[in-house]
Design an enzyme around this catalytic site. Structure first.
Site, PDB file in Angstrom:
ATOM      1  N   ASP A   1       0.851  -1.184   0.000  1.00  7.00           N
ATOM      2  CA  ASP A   1       0.000   0.000   0.000  1.00  7.00           C
ATOM      3  C   ASP A   1       0.899   1.250   0.000  1.00  7.00           C
ATOM      4  O   ASP A   1       1.782   1.378  -0.844  1.00  7.00           O
ATOM      5  CB  ASP A   1      -0.963  -0.064   1.202  1.00  7.00           C
ATOM      6  CG  ASP A   1      -1.952   1.085   1.272  1.00  7.00           C
ATOM      7  OD1 ASP A   1      -2.893   1.111   0.471  1.00  7.00           O
ATOM      8  OD2 ASP A   1      -1.762   1.965   2.135  1.00  7.00           O
TER       9      ASP A   1
ATOM     10  N   HIS B   1      -7.131  -6.146  -1.348  1.00  6.76           N
ATOM     11  CA  HIS B   1      -6.037  -5.208  -1.130  1.00  6.76           C
ATOM     12  C   HIS B   1      -5.022  -5.653  -0.082  1.00  6.76           C
ATOM     13  O   HIS B   1      -3.846  -5.334  -0.189  1.00  6.76           O
ATOM     14  CB  HIS B   1      -6.617  -3.859  -0.716  1.00  6.76           C
ATOM     15  CG  HIS B   1      -5.586  -2.795  -0.515  1.00  6.76           C
ATOM     16  ND1 HIS B   1      -4.841  -2.282  -1.556  1.00  6.76           N
ATOM     17  CD2 HIS B   1      -5.149  -2.158   0.609  1.00  6.76           C
ATOM     18  CE1 HIS B   1      -4.003  -1.355  -1.087  1.00  6.76           C
ATOM     19  NE2 HIS B   1      -4.172  -1.271   0.225  1.00  6.76           N
TER      20      HIS B   1
END
Length: 328
Positions: free
Chosen positions: A107, A305
């Site tokens: 991320d 994610h």
């Protein structure tokens, strides 16, 4: 058969850095692998990778990025610019008595890892990127791009810009907010196709209005959620959100690196259901130019994610295989 000690023991440390101090957790001995988390996480997001890397013969070190956990939290919003995070990473390597390291990030940590390798190739010999592809600096200011996204709705990055605004949504119920945020972007609990997109906020609404409720992702146990919530309940969310509030500063700071490739050996692992992978498909296609040292690129079917937590065994296999193939 019992595992060797270096594969089972984790050590917490505080080391000096330009931020003041960085908290880290290390496990194992061997070549240094620095692990950088994203938003809204902590060193704990690497809990599955630390023992796997240690067992494979590496010194695995997961940090709390400045603004998170037990690391320093400077008051000045500008203290969270990318150049400062890069220098924190260099300081950690030196504080551990090492001269070089491999850097791996997820991320925001992936973006920080990429820029760390770009700016300090003298220290970082290879870079692994999880979930967020490398896209070189360029184009209009990020703030201008994000302000145009979504039409009548507001993109979450724009929503995060005003100090105090997002905090006022998150901090009254941090545990509940985190549970919803993690579920919204996990492969097994994200909203169905066609449902309102949780990356955007409706007029007069809140980000959490579009979060799923009532079910945690399979990778997130109640005890895991307690760890994350406990850290943010203690620290608040401002330090974590300040990373988003420096994107335009980063764009200006990195002007000399416009379009710059990263030549070191690299790895990318993304989730097929992650918007970071699908929205930035052009960045992945550009890897022959932007990541000329790319060893391998993987997109995991059905994965969202939170890739190293959703698919720890697969990510560990890909990471250790890539590390083993790197030049000594």
């Amino acid at each position: 058969m019992s595992q060797p000690a270096q594969a089972t023991e984790r050590t917490h440390r505080l080391v000096p850095s330009p931020a003041g101090r960085i908290h880290l957790v290390e496990q194992g001995t061997g070549p240094l692998v620095l692990l950088l988390h994203g938003f809204p996480e902590s060193w704990y997001s690497w809990r599955h990778q630390l023992p796997a890397l240690a067992a494979a013969g590496y010194r695995a070190v997961a940090v709390d990025v400045r603004g998170y956990g037990r690391s320093a939290k400077p008051e000045d919003t500008a203290a969270y610019r990318m150049l400062d995070l890069v220098e924190d990473n260099v300081a950690v390597v030196h504080a551990l008595g090492e001269r070089s390291a491999v850097v791996v990030g997820h991320d925001w940590g992936a973006t920080t890892a990429a820029n760390t390798a770009l700016l300090r190739p003298d220290v970082f010999r290879a870079v692994g990127l999880l979930s967020v592809p490398y896209a070189p600096r360029g184009g209009p200011r990020p703030g201008e791009i994000f302000a145009r996204m979504g039409g009548d709705e507001e993109f979450y990055v724009s929503y995060f810009q005003e100090p105090g605004r997002a905090e006022s949504e998150m901090e009254p119920d941090i545990r509940g907010w985190l549970a919803g945020f993690y579920a919204a972007f996990s492969g097994d609990t994200m909203p169905a196709p066609g449902a309102p997109d949780p990356h955007f906020i409706g007029r007069g609404g809140r980000l959490r209005d579009r979060f799923p409720s009532g079910k945690l992702p399979a990778w997130l146990g109640e005890d895991d959620l307690d760890v994350y919530a406990g850290e943010f309940e203690r620290t608040g969310m401002r330090g974590a959100l300040n990373r988003y509030r420096n994107m335009d500063r980063d764009w200006a700071d990195l002007a000399d690196f416009d379009g710059a490739p990263i030549p070191q050996p690299s790895l990318f692992i993304g989730g097929a259901l992650d918007a970071s992978t699908t929205w930035l498909a052009d960045a992945i296609e550009a890897y022959p130019t932007t990541l000329p040292g790319l060893v391998s690129s993987h997109v995991l079917d059905g994965c969202g994610h939170w890739i190293q937590q959703e698919r720890p065994d697969e990510v560990n296999r890909l990471l250790t295989g890539w590390l083993a193939a790197l030049p000594a």
